[in-house]
Design a protein around this motif. Sequence first.
Motif, PDB file in Angstrom:
ATOM      1  N   ILE A 182      17.463  16.536  28.522  1.00  0.00           N
ATOM      2  CA  ILE A 182      16.732  17.131  29.658  1.00  0.00           C
ATOM      3  C   ILE A 182      16.195  15.747  30.241  1.00  0.00           C
ATOM      4  CG2 ILE A 182      14.907  18.494  30.299  1.00  0.00           C
ATOM      5  CD1 ILE A 182      17.009  19.926  28.475  1.00  0.00           C
ATOM      6  N   SER A 183      16.881  15.730  31.876  1.00  0.00           N
ATOM      7  CA  SER A 183      16.284  14.637  32.668  1.00  0.00           C
ATOM      8  C   SER A 183      15.391  15.304  33.693  1.00  0.00           C
ATOM      9  CB  SER A 183      17.716  13.918  33.094  1.00  0.00           C
ATOM     10  OG  SER A 183      17.186  12.911  33.986  1.00  0.00           O
ATOM     11  N   GLY A 184      14.252  14.562  33.822  1.00  0.00           N
ATOM     12  CA  GLY A 184      13.510  15.233  34.841  1.00  0.00           C
ATOM     13  C   GLY A 184      13.283  14.135  35.973  1.00  0.00           C
ATOM     14  N   PHE A 185      13.873  14.281  37.114  1.00  0.00           N
ATOM     15  CA  PHE A 185      13.926  13.147  38.394  1.00  0.00           C
ATOM     16  C   PHE A 185      12.419  13.232  38.965  1.00  0.00           C
ATOM     17  CE2 PHE A 185      17.582  11.937  36.794  1.00  0.00           C
ATOM     18  CZ  PHE A 185      18.690  11.568  37.669  1.00  0.00           C
ATOM     19  N   ASP A 186      11.884  12.067  39.399  1.00  0.00           N
ATOM     20  CA  ASP A 186      10.606  11.924  40.234  1.00  0.00           C
ATOM     21  C   ASP A 186      10.810  12.175  41.619  1.00  0.00           C
ATOM     22  OD1 ASP A 186      11.753   9.671  40.750  1.00  0.00           O
ATOM     23  OD2 ASP A 186      10.087   8.393  40.420  1.00  0.00           O
ATOM     24  N   ASN A 187      11.508  12.812  42.245  1.00  0.00           N
ATOM     25  CA  ASN A 187      11.746  13.117  43.623  1.00  0.00           C
ATOM     26  C   ASN A 187      11.795  14.542  44.074  1.00  0.00           C
ATOM     27  OD1 ASN A 187      14.285  13.724  42.411  1.00  0.00           O
ATOM     28  ND2 ASN A 187      15.276  13.225  44.326  1.00  0.00           N
ATOM     29  N   GLU A 188      11.396  15.023  45.241  1.00  0.00           N
ATOM     30  CA  GLU A 188      11.458  16.240  45.465  1.00  0.00           C
ATOM     31  C   GLU A 188      12.934  16.665  46.669  1.00  0.00           C
ATOM     32  OE1 GLU A 188       7.894  16.745  47.929  1.00  0.00           O
ATOM     33  OE2 GLU A 188       6.636  16.599  45.959  1.00  0.00           O
ATOM     34  N   GLY A 189      12.990  17.745  47.041  1.00  0.00           N
ATOM     35  CA  GLY A 189      14.273  17.999  47.837  1.00  0.00           C
ATOM     36  C   GLY A 189      15.435  18.264  46.908  1.00  0.00           C
ATOM     37  N   SER A 190      16.460  17.555  47.340  1.00  0.00           N
ATOM     38  CA  SER A 190      17.860  17.972  46.648  1.00  0.00           C
ATOM     39  C   SER A 190      17.950  17.446  45.450  1.00  0.00           C
ATOM     40  CB  SER A 190      18.846  17.630  47.803  1.00  0.00           C
ATOM     41  OG  SER A 190      20.269  17.676  47.038  1.00  0.00           O
ATOM     42  N   ILE A 191      18.705  18.265  44.757  1.00  0.00           N
ATOM     43  CA  ILE A 191      18.804  17.617  43.075  1.00  0.00           C
ATOM     44  C   ILE A 191      20.043  16.673  43.332  1.00  0.00           C
ATOM     45  CG2 ILE A 191      20.724  19.519  42.601  1.00  0.00           C
ATOM     46  CD1 ILE A 191      17.842  17.967  40.363  1.00  0.00           C
ATOM     47  N   ASN A 192      20.810  16.574  44.348  1.00  0.00           N
ATOM     48  CA  ASN A 192      22.034  15.702  44.708  1.00  0.00           C
ATOM     49  C   ASN A 192      21.250  14.075  44.712  1.00  0.00           C
ATOM     50  OD1 ASN A 192      23.830  17.382  44.251  1.00  0.00           O
ATOM     51  ND2 ASN A 192      23.736  17.798  46.638  1.00  0.00           N
ATOM     52  N   THR A 193      19.955  13.797  45.138  1.00  0.00           N
ATOM     53  CA  THR A 193      19.341  12.522  45.306  1.00  0.00           C
ATOM     54  C   THR A 193      19.381  11.793  44.303  1.00  0.00           C
ATOM     55  OG1 THR A 193      18.365  13.591  47.188  1.00  0.00           O
ATOM     56  CG2 THR A 193      17.487  11.479  46.581  1.00  0.00           C
ATOM     57  N   ALA A 194      19.709  10.797  44.029  1.00  0.00           N
ATOM     58  CA  ALA A 194      19.623   9.744  43.042  1.00  0.00           C
ATOM     59  C   ALA A 194      18.267   9.096  42.802  1.00  0.00           C
ATOM     60  CB  ALA A 194      20.765   8.451  43.060  1.00  0.00           C
ATOM     61  N   SER A 195      17.476   9.143  41.736  1.00  0.00           N
ATOM     62  CA  SER A 195      16.249   8.725  41.386  1.00  0.00           C
ATOM     63  C   SER A 195      15.937   8.275  40.032  1.00  0.00           C
ATOM     64  CB  SER A 195      15.461   9.905  41.957  1.00  0.00           C
ATOM     65  OG  SER A 195      14.148   9.162  41.813  1.00  0.00           O
ATOM     66  N   ARG A 196      14.745   7.698  39.811  1.00  0.00           N
ATOM     67  CA  ARG A 196      14.533   7.507  38.239  1.00  0.00           C
ATOM     68  C   ARG A 196      14.131   8.611  37.563  1.00  0.00           C
ATOM     69  NH1 ARG A 196       9.364   3.968  39.771  1.00  0.00           N
ATOM     70  NH2 ARG A 196       9.004   5.715  41.086  1.00  0.00           N
ATOM     71  N   SER A 197      14.643   8.572  36.158  1.00  0.00           N
ATOM     72  CA  SER A 197      14.470   9.795  35.229  1.00  0.00           C
ATOM     73  C   SER A 197      13.030   9.443  34.662  1.00  0.00           C
ATOM     74  CB  SER A 197      15.581   9.690  34.257  1.00  0.00           C
ATOM     75  OG  SER A 197      15.346  10.885  33.521  1.00  0.00           O
ATOM     76  N   ASP A 198      11.963  10.211  34.978  1.00  0.00           N
ATOM     77  CA  ASP A 198      10.732  10.247  34.467  1.00  0.00           C
ATOM     78  C   ASP A 198      10.827  10.974  33.115  1.00  0.00           C
ATOM     79  OD1 ASP A 198       9.837   8.333  36.184  1.00  0.00           O
ATOM     80  OD2 ASP A 198       8.333   9.556  37.116  1.00  0.00           O
ATOM     81  N   VAL A 199      11.398  11.997  33.066  1.00  0.00           N
ATOM     82  CA  VAL A 199      11.361  13.032  31.825  1.00  0.00           C
ATOM     83  C   VAL A 199      12.491  12.580  30.979  1.00  0.00           C
ATOM     84  CG1 VAL A 199      11.201  15.148  30.979  1.00  0.00           C
ATOM     85  CG2 VAL A 199       9.796  14.486  33.007  1.00  0.00           C
ATOM     86  N   ASN A 200      12.402  12.283  29.885  1.00  0.00           N
ATOM     87  CA  ASN A 200      13.691  12.061  29.002  1.00  0.00           C
ATOM     88  C   ASN A 200      13.618  12.639  27.785  1.00  0.00           C
ATOM     89  OD1 ASN A 200      15.248   9.932  30.796  1.00  0.00           O
ATOM     90  ND2 ASN A 200      13.016   9.263  30.678  1.00  0.00           N
ATOM     91  N   ILE A 201      13.908  13.998  27.467  1.00  0.00           N
ATOM     92  CA  ILE A 201      13.935  14.744  26.164  1.00  0.00           C
ATOM     93  C   ILE A 201      15.151  14.904  25.728  1.00  0.00           C
ATOM     94  CG2 ILE A 201      12.852  16.748  25.309  1.00  0.00           C
ATOM     95  CD1 ILE A 201      10.623  16.815  27.304  1.00  0.00           C
ATOM     96  N   LEU A 202      15.551  14.770  24.531  1.00  0.00           N
ATOM     97  CA  LEU A 202      16.580  15.093  23.781  1.00  0.00           C
ATOM     98  C   LEU A 202      16.390  16.283  22.862  1.00  0.00           C
ATOM     99  CD1 LEU A 202      19.923  14.289  23.305  1.00  0.00           C
ATOM    100  CD2 LEU A 202      19.151  13.236  21.298  1.00  0.00           C
TER     101      LEU A 202
END
Length: 417
Positions: A169-189
């Motif tokens: 489970i990867s949670g990115f720290d940005n808004e808008g389109s999911i296609n935008t590359a960004s840092r992964s703030d949430v990392n849950i296996l």
Amino acid sequence: MKNRNNRPRRVLEDSYVDSNRGQRFKNEESYDYEEYNNYDNNSFEDYDYPYDSYPRKKAKKNKVFSLNLIVSLVFLTFIWVLGLFYYPTRLLITIIYLSLLLISVFIRLSKKAVLAKIISCILMLVNIGFVGSFIFIYLYADFNLRSTNIDGVRANPNLYKDYSYNIFISGFDNEGSINTASRSDVNILTSVNMKDKKVLLTTIPRDTYLPIALGGQNQYDKLTHAGIYGVESSMKTIEYALKTPVEYYFKINFTSFIDIVDVIGGIDIDNEYEFTAWNGVHFPAGKLHLNGEQALSYVRERKSLSEGDIGRGKHQQQVMMAIADEIASPKNLFRYPKIVRMLKKSIATNIPTRVLFNTAFEYGKSSKFEVEREYVEGYGQRGLPSFAMPNHNLYMYVPYEESLEKVSTNIRNLLNN
């Protein structure tokens, strides 16, 4: 000459022949004396006129049963070919369907024909409605979710035949389109074992100092920077660190997180202690119902928590399970088309529809799932080199080797069981 029942008339008896003998002699030129003598000598027998037997009525076909049979076979073939439901449940469904078909046969053979027809028609309508809805929902979800693997990540060969697997489970720290590359703030296996009804949630803090795979060229950096190189980089980094295959990923950002929570009608959580988030949202202790915006504030806050980043990781795990509970809840059954449309727009994943369906079904029908939580332990340190941001004095979270080994062992034990 034939009568109205289409039977040949029998030869006239002697009394009738004698009474009409005079009439017969008037037409002697055309009269057959030999035939008359046979009548006169009473030596004749009934003429054996060839005739067809009564036509048999064709048995009426049981159209209701035939339609039920076809619909049932289509449904059973569909779930067996695609592997929907796990084997014990699939076998039970097959037995139930075949039993219902036998019941419909007995109903049709009932002496109360009118009542039997009504009951058979009701069974047919219910069967067609259920099977049609089920196949439509599955195919609709499959059509929409296939297009969400925007990162083009192929799933690893599943070592446990769908009964056990890891989802990142990867949670990115940005808004808008999911296609935008960004840092992964949430990392849950998320490690799932469907046979034992167990789930293990392992949180790897965003600042965990690890060799970053693929785009990171296996150089050490904080885990959150792996997201810049794509979700596959994060998956491989965690796979190497925890020594376990990561088959699937599920990626969301701030916007999609809010959408998910709102479309399922909000979530219910039990807040352990009172705190106020960074944006001023206050969360009292006790049971809370959160909408999308509130849930995002709940999982992002860490500074006002007594456990800091560890507490934030626990909140993320808590909210993730609350979302799973709501999606698998029967009350959201009629929201599935809406949920699917939202997922297509807001998430990225390579999880096959079959795996999603089986997981949601098993989780939803069972109240005995055991959920365990793990957290990679370590210590904070500054000044360590960063591949993505050299010459910056960044905070790093250095994991203890024994903690990584312990987490890795727990994951393998859960999957192998």
